[in-house]
Design a protein around this motif. Structure first.
Motif, PDB file in Angstrom:
ATOM      1  N   MET A  71       9.879 -10.079  -2.084  1.00 46.85           N
ATOM      2  CA  MET A  71       9.602  -9.981  -0.660  1.00 46.85           C
ATOM      3  C   MET A  71       8.527  -8.928  -0.431  1.00 46.85           C
ATOM      4  SD  MET A  71      13.460 -10.202   0.956  1.00 46.85           S
ATOM      5  CE  MET A  71      12.888  -9.678   2.586  1.00 46.85           C
ATOM      6  N   LEU A  72       7.640  -9.199   0.493  1.00 45.45           N
ATOM      7  CA  LEU A  72       6.638  -8.226   0.910  1.00 45.45           C
ATOM      8  C   LEU A  72       7.003  -7.782   2.322  1.00 45.45           C
ATOM      9  CD1 LEU A  72       3.930  -6.744   0.358  1.00 45.45           C
ATOM     10  CD2 LEU A  72       2.790  -8.656   1.519  1.00 45.45           C
ATOM     11  N   VAL A  73       7.453  -6.542   2.445  1.00 49.63           N
ATOM     12  CA  VAL A  73       7.856  -5.990   3.738  1.00 49.63           C
ATOM     13  C   VAL A  73       6.653  -5.274   4.341  1.00 49.63           C
ATOM     14  CG1 VAL A  73       9.453  -4.467   4.944  1.00 49.63           C
ATOM     15  CG2 VAL A  73      10.216  -5.710   2.905  1.00 49.63           C
ATOM     16  N   VAL A  74       6.134  -5.797   5.442  1.00 52.03           N
ATOM     17  CA  VAL A  74       4.943  -5.231   6.078  1.00 52.03           C
ATOM     18  C   VAL A  74       5.350  -4.433   7.304  1.00 52.03           C
ATOM     19  CG1 VAL A  74       2.699  -5.712   7.107  1.00 52.03           C
ATOM     20  CG2 VAL A  74       3.561  -7.169   5.263  1.00 52.03           C
ATOM     21  N   SER A  75       4.891  -3.188   7.370  1.00 46.79           N
ATOM     22  CA  SER A  75       5.095  -2.319   8.532  1.00 46.79           C
ATOM     23  C   SER A  75       3.740  -1.795   8.987  1.00 46.79           C
ATOM     24  CB  SER A  75       6.011  -1.143   8.182  1.00 46.79           C
ATOM     25  OG  SER A  75       7.255  -1.574   7.682  1.00 46.79           O
ATOM     26  N   ALA A  76       3.616  -1.522  10.280  1.00 46.36           N
ATOM     27  CA  ALA A  76       2.390  -0.909  10.799  1.00 46.36           C
ATOM     28  C   ALA A  76       2.583   0.599  10.869  1.00 46.36           C
ATOM     29  CB  ALA A  76       2.068  -1.461  12.189  1.00 46.36           C
ATOM     30  N   LEU A  77       1.543   1.327  10.508  1.00 46.37           N
ATOM     31  CA  LEU A  77       1.589   2.784  10.640  1.00 46.37           C
ATOM     32  C   LEU A  77       1.454   3.193  12.106  1.00 46.37           C
ATOM     33  CD1 LEU A  77      -0.647   3.595   7.572  1.00 46.37           C
ATOM     34  CD2 LEU A  77       1.788   4.120   7.784  1.00 46.37           C
ATOM     35  N   LYS A  78       0.702   2.397  12.858  1.00 47.54           N
ATOM     36  CA  LYS A  78       0.525   2.610  14.304  1.00 47.54           C
ATOM     37  C   LYS A  78       0.316   1.258  14.972  1.00 47.54           C
ATOM     38  CE  LYS A  78      -1.449   7.288  14.240  1.00 47.54           C
ATOM     39  NZ  LYS A  78      -2.605   8.136  14.656  1.00 47.54           N
ATOM     40  N   ASP A 109      -6.455   2.099   8.937  1.00 49.64           N
ATOM     41  CA  ASP A 109      -7.684   2.459   9.636  1.00 49.64           C
ATOM     42  C   ASP A 109      -7.422   3.164  10.962  1.00 49.64           C
ATOM     43  OD1 ASP A 109      -8.017  -0.105  11.838  1.00 49.64           O
ATOM     44  OD2 ASP A 109      -6.803  -0.444  10.051  1.00 49.64           O
ATOM     45  N   LEU A 110      -6.194   3.031  11.494  1.00 46.89           N
ATOM     46  CA  LEU A 110      -5.843   3.700  12.757  1.00 46.89           C
ATOM     47  C   LEU A 110      -5.399   5.139  12.538  1.00 46.89           C
ATOM     48  CD1 LEU A 110      -3.894   0.826  14.578  1.00 46.89           C
ATOM     49  CD2 LEU A 110      -6.305   1.464  14.781  1.00 46.89           C
ATOM     50  N   GLY A 111      -5.351   5.546  11.289  1.00 47.16           N
ATOM     51  CA  GLY A 111      -5.001   6.934  10.990  1.00 47.16           C
ATOM     52  C   GLY A 111      -3.698   7.037  10.240  1.00 47.16           C
ATOM     53  N   LEU A 112      -3.722   7.744   9.121  1.00 47.15           N
ATOM     54  CA  LEU A 112      -2.519   7.953   8.318  1.00 47.15           C
ATOM     55  C   LEU A 112      -2.252   9.442   8.247  1.00 47.15           C
ATOM     56  CD1 LEU A 112      -0.229   7.047   6.499  1.00 47.15           C
ATOM     57  CD2 LEU A 112      -1.845   6.933   4.589  1.00 47.15           C
ATOM     58  N   ASP A 113      -1.263   9.885   9.004  1.00 48.06           N
ATOM     59  CA  ASP A 113      -0.893  11.293   9.029  1.00 48.06           C
ATOM     60  C   ASP A 113      -0.297  11.695   7.679  1.00 48.06           C
ATOM     61  OD1 ASP A 113       1.630  13.312   9.751  1.00 48.06           O
ATOM     62  OD2 ASP A 113      -0.241  13.767  10.817  1.00 48.06           O
ATOM     63  N   ASP A 114      -0.717  12.854   7.162  1.00 45.88           N
ATOM     64  CA  ASP A 114      -0.250  13.300   5.846  1.00 45.88           C
ATOM     65  C   ASP A 114       1.268  13.452   5.802  1.00 45.88           C
ATOM     66  OD1 ASP A 114      -2.798  13.325   4.863  1.00 45.88           O
ATOM     67  OD2 ASP A 114      -3.113  15.475   5.162  1.00 45.88           O
ATOM     68  N   SER A 115       1.856  13.989   6.870  1.00 49.06           N
ATOM     69  CA  SER A 115       3.300  14.197   6.887  1.00 49.06           C
ATOM     70  C   SER A 115       4.045  12.870   6.863  1.00 49.06           C
ATOM     71  CB  SER A 115       3.714  15.008   8.122  1.00 49.06           C
ATOM     72  OG  SER A 115       3.371  14.321   9.319  1.00 49.06           O
ATOM     73  N   LEU A 116       3.495  11.859   7.563  1.00 46.63           N
ATOM     74  CA  LEU A 116       4.122  10.537   7.557  1.00 46.63           C
ATOM     75  C   LEU A 116       4.008   9.899   6.181  1.00 46.63           C
ATOM     76  CD1 LEU A 116       5.467   8.177   9.023  1.00 46.63           C
ATOM     77  CD2 LEU A 116       3.188   7.417   9.739  1.00 46.63           C
ATOM     78  N   GLN A 117       2.834  10.007   5.578  1.00 46.34           N
ATOM     79  CA  GLN A 117       2.645   9.451   4.238  1.00 46.34           C
ATOM     80  C   GLN A 117       3.593  10.099   3.241  1.00 46.34           C
ATOM     81  OE1 GLN A 117      -1.237  10.059   2.530  1.00 46.34           O
ATOM     82  NE2 GLN A 117      -1.005   8.375   1.082  1.00 46.34           N
ATOM     83  N   ASN A 118       3.721  11.419   3.333  1.00 48.28           N
ATOM     84  CA  ASN A 118       4.610  12.133   2.418  1.00 48.28           C
ATOM     85  C   ASN A 118       6.066  11.717   2.615  1.00 48.28           C
ATOM     86  OD1 ASN A 118       2.465  13.543   1.302  1.00 48.28           O
ATOM     87  ND2 ASN A 118       2.693  15.283   2.690  1.00 48.28           N
ATOM     88  N   LYS A 119       6.453  11.489   3.872  1.00 48.53           N
ATOM     89  CA  LYS A 119       7.823  11.070   4.157  1.00 48.53           C
ATOM     90  C   LYS A 119       8.096   9.690   3.574  1.00 48.53           C
ATOM     91  CE  LYS A 119      11.145  10.350   7.910  1.00 48.53           C
ATOM     92  NZ  LYS A 119      11.421  10.453   9.363  1.00 48.53           N
ATOM     93  N   ILE A 120       7.152   8.785   3.759  1.00 47.47           N
ATOM     94  CA  ILE A 120       7.304   7.427   3.224  1.00 47.47           C
ATOM     95  C   ILE A 120       7.473   7.462   1.710  1.00 47.47           C
ATOM     96  CG2 ILE A 120       6.083   5.251   2.810  1.00 47.47           C
ATOM     97  CD1 ILE A 120       4.788   5.651   5.602  1.00 47.47           C
TER      98      ILE A 120
END
Length: 332
Positions: A71-78, A109-120
């Motif tokens: 399965m490919l689970v797709v989520s939007a960052l924003k 492309d809408l922006g990837l916050d470092d804290s969010l990336q680290n949490k993921i």
């Protein structure tokens, strides 16, 4: 002839066999036995009529798809904002059906916050998930995504508006699926997928674009089984004082003892799924849900299963006919 069902419209089944796509109907005996025929099934057909459903290697009941590799689970960052609870729902669902899942976070492309990336990464990498960051609009991460899908049949899931169709178009522009923008008012997308369909990305990669994943609920299993869907909870659950511990407020709960080591959104999702599972428990308690299977396998083939009532009726008819013949012979 052998083929695979690529899509279903009403009572028409589109079966791919080699380079041909044949529109088939279902054999009447399969209809009467209420055999489920779903997208992804491998079938035997003759004269444009499906006569047999071959055994499935994997199966998801809702939405119904068969013979998928992952399965490919797709989520939007924003747009819409990342919903960890819904993401956990997809992950738990894949684990229930024992299907590997890849987590794709789109709209980088809408922006990837470092804290969010680290949490993921901190949550899901530690759980063993492959994580991809992509942008369908700017073709970021598309090569890595194509590699992850190579040689597989992948079920695509994710909320509306996260860019599933856009990712497919980015992987193969000739497919040109219809897309819609996210509403600025509700920050929610609109479903553009109306039916389950296998799409060939290339010669060795298939993807099943499927509606209905956003309506998943865990109202089909018992509360005590929910922790099996959370590796970060079940690893502590084995040390609980009671084997039926639900990890909510029980005495001697090892999960609660280590609660600070479990991400808050993961534990909140667990509690949410337990509440849904209680609905199933009440349903089983008062109504009962056990039903006799209508199919069985004989010589590795799926055939209609005749109910005990009908079998007894057939025996009675046979006996009556036999006794009648005996009486007639005696009278002669």
């Amino acid at each position: 002839m052998r083929g695979q069902i690529y899509k279903i419209y009403s009572d028409s089944y589109f079966v791919k066999s080699g380079d041909n796509l044949i529109v088939c109907k279902i054999r009447e005996v399969l209809k009467k036995s209420k055999t489920s025929v779903i997208t992804g099934d491998f079938v035997i057909y003759e004269n444009d009529v499906i006569t047999e459903i071959l055994p499935r290697k994997s199966f998801i009941k809702r939405p119904a798809v068969a013979n998928i590799s992952q399965m490919l689970v797709v989520s939007a960052l924003k747009q819409p904002e990342l919903d960890f609870h819904q993401l956990n729902r997809y992950c738990a669902f894949a684990k229930y059906y024992k299907i590997p899942a890849i987590l794709c976070f789109n709209k980088e492309d809408l922006g990837l916050d470092d804290s969010l990336q680290n949490k993921i990464i901190d949550i899901y990498s530690n759980l063993g998930y492959k994580i991809l960051f992509t942008s369908a609009a700017q073709k970021i991460g598309i090569e890595n995504l194509a590699q992850a899908l190579s040689g597989k049949t992948t079920a695509l899931c994710g909320n509306s508006g996260v860019g599933k169709s856009s990712l497919i178009n980015a992987l193969n522009p000739s497919i040109n699926l219809r897309t819609k923008a996210v509403s600025e008012k509700s920050e929610r997308g609109t479903h553009t997928t109306r039916h389950s369909e296998i799409i060939e990305l290339n010669q060795n990669s298939k993807i099943i674009d499927t509606p209905g994943f956003s309506n998943l609920r865990f109202d089909f299993l018992l509360p005590k089984d929910v922790d099996d869907l959370f590796d970060d909870i079940s690893k502590y659950a084995k040390d609980c004082k009671y084997s039926d511990c639900l990890h909510i407020h029980e005495d001697g709960c090892a999960v609660l003892k280590h609660i600070e080591k479990i991400d808050k959104t993961r534990y909140e999702s667990y509690l949410e799924f337990v509440n849904e599972a209680f609905e199933y428990k009440e349903k089983v308690k008062y109504n009962g849900t056990k039903t006799e299977s209508r199919q069985k396998f004989r010589n590795n083939r799926q055939v209609a299963k005749i109910s005990e009532k009908k079998r007894q009726s057939s025996r009675n008819t046979f006996k009556q006919k036999l006794y009648k013949e005996l009486d007639e012979n005696e009278n002669e």
